[in-house]
Design an enzyme around this catalytic site. Structure first.
Site, PDB file in Angstrom:
ATOM      1  N   ASP A  60       0.860  -1.192   0.000  1.00 26.86           N
ATOM      2  CA  ASP A  60       0.000   0.000   0.000  1.00 26.86           C
ATOM      3  C   ASP A  60       0.893   1.237   0.000  1.00 26.86           C
ATOM      4  O   ASP A  60       2.011   1.205   0.529  1.00 26.86           O
ATOM      5  CB  ASP A  60      -0.908  -0.010   1.248  1.00 26.86           C
ATOM      6  N   ARG A  84     -18.964  -8.211   3.096  1.00 31.71           N
ATOM      7  CA  ARG A  84     -19.641  -7.126   3.807  1.00 31.71           C
ATOM      8  C   ARG A  84     -18.745  -6.668   4.934  1.00 31.71           C
ATOM      9  O   ARG A  84     -18.169  -7.500   5.648  1.00 31.71           O
ATOM     10  CB  ARG A  84     -20.955  -7.634   4.425  1.00 31.71           C
ATOM     11  N   GLU A  85     -18.630  -5.367   5.132  1.00 30.81           N
ATOM     12  CA  GLU A  85     -17.890  -4.886   6.298  1.00 30.81           C
ATOM     13  C   GLU A  85     -18.592  -5.411   7.546  1.00 30.81           C
ATOM     14  O   GLU A  85     -19.811  -5.533   7.587  1.00 30.81           O
ATOM     15  CB  GLU A  85     -17.836  -3.355   6.298  1.00 30.81           C
ATOM     16  N   LYS A 142     -20.901  -7.714 -10.064  1.00 36.41           N
ATOM     17  CA  LYS A 142     -20.713  -6.978  -8.814  1.00 36.41           C
ATOM     18  C   LYS A 142     -21.647  -5.762  -8.731  1.00 36.41           C
ATOM     19  O   LYS A 142     -22.344  -5.559  -7.732  1.00 36.41           O
ATOM     20  CB  LYS A 142     -19.247  -6.548  -8.685  1.00 36.41           C
ATOM     21  N   GLY A 169     -25.956   3.443   3.397  1.00 31.53           N
ATOM     22  CA  GLY A 169     -24.805   4.330   3.230  1.00 31.53           C
ATOM     23  C   GLY A 169     -23.577   3.469   3.056  1.00 31.53           C
ATOM     24  O   GLY A 169     -23.665   2.326   2.625  1.00 31.53           O
ATOM     25  N   CYS A 201     -19.807   1.711  -0.417  1.00 31.83           N
ATOM     26  CA  CYS A 201     -20.083   0.880  -1.603  1.00 31.83           C
ATOM     27  C   CYS A 201     -21.426   1.169  -2.267  1.00 31.83           C
ATOM     28  O   CYS A 201     -21.459   1.673  -3.381  1.00 31.83           O
ATOM     29  CB  CYS A 201     -19.988  -0.589  -1.219  1.00 31.83           C
TER      30      CYS A 201
HETATM   31  C1  UGA Z   1     -22.108  -4.037   0.484  1.00 32.16           C
HETATM   32  C2  UGA Z   1     -22.632  -5.386  -0.031  1.00 32.16           C
HETATM   33  O1  UGA Z   1     -23.607  -5.904   0.875  1.00 32.16           O
HETATM   34  C3  UGA Z   1     -21.471  -6.373  -0.173  1.00 32.16           C
HETATM   35  O2  UGA Z   1     -21.949  -7.618  -0.716  1.00 32.16           O
HETATM   36  C4  UGA Z   1     -20.424  -5.769  -1.109  1.00 32.16           C
HETATM   37  O3  UGA Z   1     -19.308  -6.636  -1.253  1.00 32.16           O
HETATM   38  C5  UGA Z   1     -19.950  -4.440  -0.521  1.00 32.16           C
HETATM   39  O4  UGA Z   1     -21.080  -3.545  -0.385  1.00 32.16           O
HETATM   40  C6  UGA Z   1     -18.940  -3.857  -1.456  1.00 32.16           C
HETATM   41  O5  UGA Z   1     -19.311  -3.457  -2.570  1.00 32.16           O
HETATM   42  O6  UGA Z   1     -17.756  -3.871  -1.150  1.00 32.16           O
HETATM   43  P1  UGA Z   1     -21.407  -3.134   2.918  1.00 32.16           P
HETATM   44  O7  UGA Z   1     -21.184  -1.811   2.252  1.00 32.16           O
HETATM   45  O8  UGA Z   1     -20.390  -3.675   3.861  1.00 32.16           O
HETATM   46  O9  UGA Z   1     -21.587  -4.275   1.793  1.00 32.16           O
HETATM   47  O10 UGA Z   1     -22.761  -3.001   3.710  1.00 32.16           O
HETATM   48  P2  UGA Z   1     -24.220  -3.666   3.690  1.00 32.16           P
HETATM   49  O11 UGA Z   1     -24.315  -4.719   4.708  1.00 32.16           O
HETATM   50  O12 UGA Z   1     -24.623  -4.000   2.309  1.00 32.16           O
HETATM   51  O13 UGA Z   1     -25.091  -2.413   4.190  1.00 32.16           O
HETATM   52  C7  UGA Z   1     -25.154  -1.215   3.400  1.00 32.16           C
HETATM   53  C8  UGA Z   1     -26.081  -0.234   4.025  1.00 32.16           C
HETATM   54  O14 UGA Z   1     -27.436  -0.659   3.902  1.00 32.16           O
HETATM   55  C9  UGA Z   1     -25.867   0.039   5.518  1.00 32.16           C
HETATM   56  O15 UGA Z   1     -25.911   1.436   5.736  1.00 32.16           O
HETATM   57  C10 UGA Z   1     -27.016  -0.666   6.179  1.00 32.16           C
HETATM   58  O16 UGA Z   1     -27.385  -0.088   7.391  1.00 32.16           O
HETATM   59  C11 UGA Z   1     -28.107  -0.505   5.140  1.00 32.16           C
HETATM   60  N1  UGA Z   1     -29.195  -1.517   5.203  1.00 32.16           N
HETATM   61  C12 UGA Z   1     -28.913  -2.819   5.023  1.00 32.16           C
HETATM   62  C13 UGA Z   1     -30.496  -1.101   5.428  1.00 32.16           C
HETATM   63  O17 UGA Z   1     -30.792   0.098   5.586  1.00 32.16           O
HETATM   64  N2  UGA Z   1     -31.492  -2.043   5.479  1.00 32.16           N
HETATM   65  C14 UGA Z   1     -31.234  -3.354   5.292  1.00 32.16           C
HETATM   66  O18 UGA Z   1     -32.197  -4.152   5.339  1.00 32.16           O
HETATM   67  C15 UGA Z   1     -29.923  -3.749   5.071  1.00 32.16           C
END
Ligand code: UGA
Length: 437
Positions: free
Chosen positions: A30, A151-152, A208, A261, A264
């Site tokens: 990095d 997912r984070e 993706k 938010g 991603c």
């Molecule tokens: C997301 C995808 O879920 C992953 O599969 C992908 O690999 C990743 O982006 C990426 O592109 O790197 P992530 O950003 O870690 O993962 O978070 P999510 O779990 O998807 O949540 C995203 C947002 O949606 C959060 O703010 C969460 O609070 C919100 N959310 C999630 C809701 O408001 N309602 C839900 O039912 C689920």
């Protein structure tokens, strides 16, 4: 296998550690010297459950090293590109500066037959362009697009046990030389039965962005239903439970609240729309504009609800925001709805205190004008209203009876619909959910 991981952020640091866990010799690279120093000392530069233990575990084996020197890529057989693709400033498209720099920097160290594996989320067509750059310098090297779905907050488990692998190779064929190399690399999870799909480059890139767009659409769909539930006096949580029992729909990602938010989903749907426009297919994705708009409306709606909760005026009201991260089990505040709402409340005259178990340092860097308090009991003291905006377990577990003694007025807005409304009301609180009567 000796492998290189270029870019040691949320994706790359976890990927490097997990590849070492699978038995490979890994060098993580990095440009950020501070990040590299921390990783080399087995400290995770961000909060991700299980990562620090994993770093300690694999570094003891000597299979994982970190450096800022790209020439360390020399001698690796497989080189992963895991750098960020943020939204361009003032535009919807993805900024590919880091991807291009990673490949350009790597080219002098590529040997014949090496495999370069792109994991970053990129606009469709990027792999073809990068493959051309490689072709000019090292014609017998291969480029695979192997999107990452972690997912984070669950990144280690998602990397070690993904629900699928996608290998995008130049000819889309199972017989491509790079397929066998990736199979060897991922032999442990593949042996557990993880499905793998072989596609061409553009399909892998699109998988993706399509997946993230679908997830964003699902969340905005339920948030649109939440708006309707509010208008009609219905309960969106019960609605989600009921439609989610249809297994064609499924209950996951149907939690209405303050919207999505993070680093991603928001930028990926925008970059996807921008790319569709460049390809002349913008009509296909105009619905994503609505997905984005519904999502952004949630942030305004919460501010309005907070104002209602505070008897019609935010001026001088002491509001405590529970949660700053964009989701629980993460310290990431990139495009965090919780933090953007906190800032908006402050701009509208409220006196805002933000608390979060992990994300306060990042939050303070992003919005230094807000007041932060790490201790929940201190943060809620004398508050006129509480807003639960990131559903950390410790906020879900709050005891409304004990808490009622600390606040100035027992009023709570549950931005994630995770609290038991009857229990909070029973304890004397004015409770408001999102899309719930
Ligand atoms: C997301 C995808 O879920 C992953 O599969 C992908 O690999 C990743 O982006 C990426 O592109 O790197 P992530 O950003 O870690 O993962 O978070 P999510 O779990 O998807 O949540 C995203 C947002 O949606 C959060 O703010 C969460 O609070 C919100 N959310 C999630 C809701 O408001 N309602 C839900 O039912 C689920």
């Amino acid at each position: 296998m000796r492998i290189t991981v270029i870019g040691c952020g949320y994706l790359g640091a976890v990927h490097a550690a997990c590849m070492a866990k699978l038995g490979h010799d890994v060098v993580g690279i990095d440009v950020d010297a501070q990040k590299i120093d921390e990783l080399a000392a087995s400290r995770a530069p961000f909060y991700e459950p299980g990562l620090e233990d994993l770093l300690k575990d694999v570094q003891q084996t000597g299979r994982l090293t970190f450096t800022t020197d790209l020439s360390a890529a020399r001698g690796s057989y497989v080189h992963f590109i895991c750098v960020g693709t943020p939204q361009k400033k003032g535009e919807n498209g993805a900024d590919l500066t880091y991807v291009d720099a990673a490949l350009t920097g790597l080219l002098p160290y590529l040997a014949p037959g090496d495999v370069v594996v792109g994991k970053s989320t990129v606009p469709v067509g990027t792999a073809a362009r990068l493959a051309e750059m490689m072709q000019a310098k090292q014609p017998s090297a291969h480029l695979v697009w192997n999107p990452e779905f972690l997912r984070e907050g669950h990144a280690v488990a998602d990397t070690l046990n993904p629900d699928r692998f996608v290998y995008g190779v130049s000819d889309g064929s199972e017989d491509h030389t790079a397929v066998a190399i990736l199979d060897e690399l991922y032999s442990a999870p593949l042996a557990l039965g993880t499905p793998r799909l072989i596609t061409d480059h553009p399909t892998a890139e699109l998988v993706k962005t399509a997946a993230n767009s679908f997830l964003a659409t699902k969340i905005s769909f339920i948030n649109a239903m939440s708006e309707l539930c509010e208008a009609a006096g219905a309960d969106v949580t019960q609605l989600a439970d009921a439609i989610g029992l249809d297994d064609r729909i499924g209950r996951k990602f149907l939690n209405a609240g303050i919207g999505f938010g993070g680093g991603c989903l928001p930028k990926d749907i925008r970059a996807f729309m921008a790319r569709a426009g460049e390809l002349g297919a913008d009509q296909a994705l105009t619905f994503l504009r609505e997905v984005d708009a519904i999502n952004m409306r949630r942030r305004f709606r919460v501010v309005e609800l907070a104002r209602e909760l505070c008897d019609g005026s935010l001026l001088g009201k002491r509001i405590t925001v529970l949660g700053a991260a964009f989701k629980p089990e993460s310290d990431d505040v990139r495009d965090s709805p919780a933090l953007s709402i906190a800032a908006q409340l402050q701009l509208q005259g409220a006196v805002v205190t933000v608390t979060d178990p992990k994300a306060l340092d990042n939050a303070a860097r992003r919005f230094p004008e807000l007041h932060y308090e790490v201790d929940t009991s201190a943060a809620v003291l004398k508050a006129d209203a509480l807003l639960l905006l990131t559903e950390w377990q410790e906020y879900r577990d709050l005891d409304p009876y004990g808490l009622g003694e600390s606040v100035s007025s027992p009023r709570i807005l549950d931005g994630r619909n995770v609290l038991d409304a009857a229990k909070w009301r029973g304890a004397g609180w004015t409770y408001r959910g999102m899309g719930r009567p």
